[in-house]
Design a protein around this motif. Sequence first.
Motif, PDB file in Angstrom:
ATOM      1  N   SER A 178       0.830  -1.211   0.000  1.00  0.00           N
ATOM      2  CA  SER A 178       0.000   0.000   0.000  1.00  0.00           C
ATOM      3  C   SER A 178       0.861   1.257   0.000  1.00  0.00           C
ATOM      4  CB  SER A 178      -0.919  -0.014   1.217  1.00  0.00           C
ATOM      5  OG  SER A 178      -0.166   0.105   2.416  1.00  0.00           O
ATOM      6  N   LEU A 215     -13.824   3.598  -9.417  1.00  0.00           N
ATOM      7  CA  LEU A 215     -13.267   2.424  -8.753  1.00  0.00           C
ATOM      8  C   LEU A 215     -11.825   2.659  -8.323  1.00  0.00           C
ATOM      9  CD1 LEU A 215     -13.859  -0.553  -8.003  1.00  0.00           C
ATOM     10  CD2 LEU A 215     -12.900  -1.180 -10.237  1.00  0.00           C
ATOM     11  N   GLN A 216     -11.072   3.318  -9.192  1.00  0.00           N
ATOM     12  CA  GLN A 216      -9.691   3.640  -8.832  1.00  0.00           C
ATOM     13  C   GLN A 216      -9.642   4.574  -7.624  1.00  0.00           C
ATOM     14  OE1 GLN A 216      -7.825   6.127 -11.684  1.00  0.00           O
ATOM     15  NE2 GLN A 216      -6.156   6.629 -10.282  1.00  0.00           N
ATOM     16  N   SER A 276     -11.946   4.907  -5.298  1.00  0.00           N
ATOM     17  CA  SER A 276     -12.405   4.218  -4.093  1.00  0.00           C
ATOM     18  C   SER A 276     -11.329   3.312  -3.513  1.00  0.00           C
ATOM     19  CB  SER A 276     -13.661   3.403  -4.410  1.00  0.00           C
ATOM     20  OG  SER A 276     -13.360   2.380  -5.355  1.00  0.00           O
ATOM     21  N   TYR A 277     -10.420   2.798  -4.353  1.00  0.00           N
ATOM     22  CA  TYR A 277      -9.326   1.988  -3.837  1.00  0.00           C
ATOM     23  C   TYR A 277      -8.126   2.838  -3.420  1.00  0.00           C
ATOM     24  CZ  TYR A 277     -11.083  -2.710  -4.641  1.00  0.00           C
ATOM     25  OH  TYR A 277     -11.787  -3.877  -4.557  1.00  0.00           O
ATOM     26  N   ALA A 278      -7.920   3.951  -4.116  1.00  0.00           N
ATOM     27  CA  ALA A 278      -6.744   4.777  -3.819  1.00  0.00           C
ATOM     28  C   ALA A 278      -6.852   5.446  -2.458  1.00  0.00           C
ATOM     29  CB  ALA A 278      -6.559   5.825  -4.917  1.00  0.00           C
ATOM     30  N   PRO A 282      -8.412   4.492   0.488  1.00  0.00           N
ATOM     31  CA  PRO A 282      -8.011   3.666   1.635  1.00  0.00           C
ATOM     32  C   PRO A 282      -6.536   3.289   1.637  1.00  0.00           C
ATOM     33  CG  PRO A 282     -10.025   2.813   0.643  1.00  0.00           C
ATOM     34  CD  PRO A 282      -9.487   3.837  -0.282  1.00  0.00           C
ATOM     35  N   LEU A 283      -5.947   3.074   0.437  1.00  0.00           N
ATOM     36  CA  LEU A 283      -4.521   2.752   0.388  1.00  0.00           C
ATOM     37  C   LEU A 283      -3.675   3.924   0.889  1.00  0.00           C
ATOM     38  CD1 LEU A 283      -4.303   0.854  -3.007  1.00  0.00           C
ATOM     39  CD2 LEU A 283      -4.024  -0.109  -0.727  1.00  0.00           C
TER      40      LEU A 283
END
Length: 201
Positions: free
Chosen positions: A49, A99-100, A102-104, A106-107
């Motif tokens: 991450s 989507l990118q 939403s993942y970026a 939290p990382l």
Amino acid sequence: MAPERETVRERVPAGATAAPRHRTRLDQPLPRRPRLLPEYDPEAFGRMSERIARFIGTGRFLVWMTVVIIVWIAWNTLMPREVRFDEYPFIFLTLALSLQASYAAPLILLAQNRQDDRDRVNLEQDRKQNERSIADTEYLTREVAALRIGLGEVATRDWIRSELQDLVKELEERHNGHRHEHGTFQAVPADRPRGRDADDR
């Protein structure tokens, strides 16, 4: 009759009304509990991450993302209708970008939390080091003060020299006063051998 009662008491455990509890052995590991979620290494996931967060925060990522979006839009607007895969509202592109994102997020938060944990550990170590340094400084200050107090009571070379000079002056004054009282001077015998002088040197 008395021996039978004693044997009955020995057979019945304490708290006979309660069922005996199963005791776990301390010399054996506990059996693994089944888990529904897949297992992973938190440290490896945290390092991954951090790498992703560092890459997202660079200009290279922005350039590549801009190039991909431009190519995507140009392909779906300029190419023939048969090869287009995402028409004008670009719903698939919007879905991919959301989507990118939403993942970026939290990382990036995970990477920041790991950095905060490292900073907290470093601050704690610095605080302990500062406390040790302050304690050492206070100890050395007390030792220096004790040495100064001890040296104040010790005879120094200058003090001994001044005392000896005063003593020599006092002896000279007494000797001069003694000679003036008698009025005569004791002469050194002339026949003193010269070898004595050489030996005295």
